[in-house]
Design a protein around this motif. Sequence first.
Motif, PDB file in Angstrom:
ATOM      1  N   ALA A 261       0.840  -1.205   0.000  1.00 26.74           N
ATOM      2  CA  ALA A 261       0.000   0.000   0.000  1.00 26.74           C
ATOM      3  C   ALA A 261       0.871   1.249   0.000  1.00 26.74           C
ATOM      4  O   ALA A 261       0.601   2.224  -0.726  1.00 26.74           O
ATOM      5  N   ARG A 262       1.932   1.233   0.824  1.00 30.11           N
ATOM      6  CA  ARG A 262       2.818   2.390   0.873  1.00 30.11           C
ATOM      7  C   ARG A 262       3.496   2.613  -0.479  1.00 30.11           C
ATOM      8  O   ARG A 262       3.633   3.747  -0.954  1.00 30.11           O
ATOM      9  N   SER A 263       3.958   1.523  -1.102  1.00 29.73           N
ATOM     10  CA  SER A 263       4.628   1.644  -2.399  1.00 29.73           C
ATOM     11  C   SER A 263       3.693   2.235  -3.450  1.00 29.73           C
ATOM     12  O   SER A 263       4.107   3.055  -4.290  1.00 29.73           O
ATOM     13  N   ALA A 264       2.424   1.827  -3.394  1.00 28.23           N
ATOM     14  CA  ALA A 264       1.466   2.350  -4.372  1.00 28.23           C
ATOM     15  C   ALA A 264       1.264   3.857  -4.182  1.00 28.23           C
ATOM     16  O   ALA A 264       1.232   4.628  -5.156  1.00 28.23           O
ATOM     17  N   VAL A 265       1.151   4.276  -2.913  1.00 22.91           N
ATOM     18  CA  VAL A 265       0.972   5.706  -2.634  1.00 22.91           C
ATOM     19  C   VAL A 265       2.205   6.478  -3.057  1.00 22.91           C
ATOM     20  O   VAL A 265       2.120   7.547  -3.689  1.00 22.91           O
ATOM     21  N   PHE A 266       3.386   5.950  -2.712  1.00 18.22           N
ATOM     22  CA  PHE A 266       4.624   6.636  -3.063  1.00 18.22           C
ATOM     23  C   PHE A 266       4.815   6.711  -4.577  1.00 18.22           C
ATOM     24  O   PHE A 266       5.321   7.714  -5.109  1.00 18.22           O
ATOM     25  N   ALA A 267       4.413   5.648  -5.276  1.00 18.05           N
ATOM     26  CA  ALA A 267       4.561   5.649  -6.733  1.00 18.05           C
ATOM     27  C   ALA A 267       3.678   6.729  -7.366  1.00 18.05           C
ATOM     28  O   ALA A 267       4.096   7.451  -8.280  1.00 18.05           O
ATOM     29  N   GLU A 268       2.469   6.843  -6.840  1.00 21.18           N
ATOM     30  CA  GLU A 268       1.558   7.876  -7.361  1.00 21.18           C
ATOM     31  C   GLU A 268       2.108   9.261  -7.051  1.00 21.18           C
ATOM     32  O   GLU A 268       2.061  10.164  -7.904  1.00 21.18           O
ATOM     33  N   ARG A 269       2.627   9.433  -5.832  1.00 20.83           N
ATOM     34  CA  ARG A 269       3.160  10.741  -5.461  1.00 20.83           C
ATOM     35  C   ARG A 269       4.408  11.076  -6.270  1.00 20.83           C
ATOM     36  O   ARG A 269       4.609  12.205  -6.710  1.00 20.83           O
ATOM     37  N   ASP A 270       5.280  10.052  -6.476  1.00 21.73           N
ATOM     38  CA  ASP A 270       6.498  10.285  -7.255  1.00 21.73           C
ATOM     39  C   ASP A 270       6.173  10.732  -8.673  1.00 21.73           C
ATOM     40  O   ASP A 270       6.887  11.567  -9.264  1.00 21.73           O
ATOM     41  N   ALA A 271       5.109  10.180  -9.212  1.00 21.40           N
ATOM     42  CA  ALA A 271       4.724  10.574 -10.571  1.00 21.40           C
ATOM     43  C   ALA A 271       4.367  12.060 -10.624  1.00 21.40           C
ATOM     44  O   ALA A 271       4.662  12.758 -11.612  1.00 21.40           O
ATOM     45  N   SER A 272       3.738  12.556  -9.549  1.00 25.59           N
ATOM     46  CA  SER A 272       3.362  13.975  -9.522  1.00 25.59           C
ATOM     47  C   SER A 272       4.558  14.883  -9.280  1.00 25.59           C
ATOM     48  O   SER A 272       4.476  16.096  -9.484  1.00 25.59           O
ATOM     49  N   PHE A 273       5.714  14.289  -8.824  1.00 21.59           N
ATOM     50  CA  PHE A 273       6.909  15.079  -8.522  1.00 21.59           C
ATOM     51  C   PHE A 273       7.881  15.139  -9.700  1.00 21.59           C
ATOM     52  O   PHE A 273       8.947  15.739  -9.592  1.00 21.59           O
ATOM     53  N   ALA A 274       7.522  14.496 -10.807  1.00 19.78           N
ATOM     54  CA  ALA A 274       8.457  14.427 -11.933  1.00 19.78           C
ATOM     55  C   ALA A 274       8.806  15.817 -12.460  1.00 19.78           C
ATOM     56  O   ALA A 274       9.967  16.105 -12.800  1.00 19.78           O
ATOM     57  N   ALA A 275       7.808  16.727 -12.492  1.00 23.09           N
ATOM     58  CA  ALA A 275       8.071  18.082 -12.998  1.00 23.09           C
ATOM     59  C   ALA A 275       9.029  18.822 -12.075  1.00 23.09           C
ATOM     60  O   ALA A 275       9.894  19.583 -12.538  1.00 23.09           O
ATOM     61  N   ASN A 276       8.913  18.593 -10.755  1.00 29.69           N
ATOM     62  CA  ASN A 276       9.826  19.229  -9.804  1.00 29.69           C
ATOM     63  C   ASN A 276      11.268  18.780 -10.055  1.00 29.69           C
ATOM     64  O   ASN A 276      12.215  19.569  -9.934  1.00 29.69           O
ATOM     65  N   ALA A 277      11.414  17.484 -10.399  1.00 29.57           N
ATOM     66  CA  ALA A 277      12.757  16.954 -10.658  1.00 29.57           C
ATOM     67  C   ALA A 277      13.385  17.632 -11.861  1.00 29.57           C
ATOM     68  O   ALA A 277      14.596  17.911 -11.875  1.00 29.57           O
ATOM     69  N   GLU A 278      12.578  17.928 -12.874  1.00 31.71           N
ATOM     70  CA  GLU A 278      13.114  18.593 -14.057  1.00 31.71           C
ATOM     71  C   GLU A 278      13.640  19.989 -13.706  1.00 31.71           C
ATOM     72  O   GLU A 278      14.695  20.428 -14.185  1.00 31.71           O
TER      73      GLU A 278
END
Length: 409
Positions: A261-278
Amino acid sequence: MTTDPWGRVDDDGTVYVRTAEGERAVGSWQAGEPEEALAYYHRKYEELAGQVQLLEQRVRGTDLPPAQAEASIQKLREAVTEAHAVGDLGALQGRLDALTEIVGRRRDEVKAARDKARTQAREVKERIVAEAERIAEEATHWKSGGERLRQLVEEWKAAERIDRPTEAGLWKRLSAARTAFAKRRKAYFSSLDEQRDAVRDEKERIVAEAEAIAGSTDWNATAAAYRELMRRWKAAGRASREVEDELWTRFKGAQDQFFHARSAVFAERDASFAANAEIKEALLAEAGKLLPITDARSARAVLRGILERWEAAGPVPRDQRDRLEGGLRKIDDSVRKAEENEWRRTNPEARARAQDTVNQLRRSIEQLEARLSKARTAGRDKDVKEAEEALTARRSWLEEAERTLAEFS
């Protein structure tokens, strides 16, 4: 009257045999000639001599037991003594005496061999008992220990018997050792069962706690709680295999539920952080242009603006966080190091201390050179050596002090 070297026939037909003790009547002969009577009783003697010869062959050529041989000798001795025969009965008795001596020696040999065998058998059984007692007192490998005790019993049965009292005493000790081993083994496994029951109870508590927090969304605290539960699980020891497998399945199932469950939440959140990484990738590249640092003050001003934009960009995916943060940290460290170097270079107090050190070392060198000159003139070799060594050290220190002073210029 008809005579013979070993007997005679009297006129009345009585037949006598001559022995060392004198004549003895052995029978009578009424029909036929006296020579026929002597011939008849000679044949009786030959039959008796044949029995003695046969016994001699058996005694000398076979393993006839001494007791059986003595019985046969005694029987023949009586037959010779009372024989109704004519011949050298004394010689037969002598031959039987010789056989008696042979059998006597053989009896002694058999007795000695039996005594030796019994001694060896006693030593074997004492060794068996001693090993059994060691196993009973010290063994902890229960399977191999039990198997060895069974082998020792078989070795006991295969060994020769010894005197009854010693045999009984040793067998009693062997039986006691087997009983003691069985009691120790039973006590050990009973204790092991108690330990496993305690382990089972502890792991059931751990599993219950793990299952209770499996649905938590407090990701950091719950992950730490699972690490602590895993530490307790490993420290608890092992229960029986069936219980261990069943509890581990439940424990792992609870962990998997939470971490998936944690991995799923983190994966969704990481996807939303991709623009910040750029954005941070671009900021890191911009900060990298500051290297190498030539002006610490201006580099710090530029980096301060980059850091403000960095914080404003927000979080990035976890798999990129360490690389990005680490890269910016290295640049910040380079700027800080340049600032420190600049401060040391422009610090008037530090420069004054460095200059003072150089001056003191130069004066010390001048004094040592003067001392060296005087020592050489006076021919004091020991003082010359000491002065040269001191000069070498001071000159080395002066070079280092001058390099330090040069950094302030």
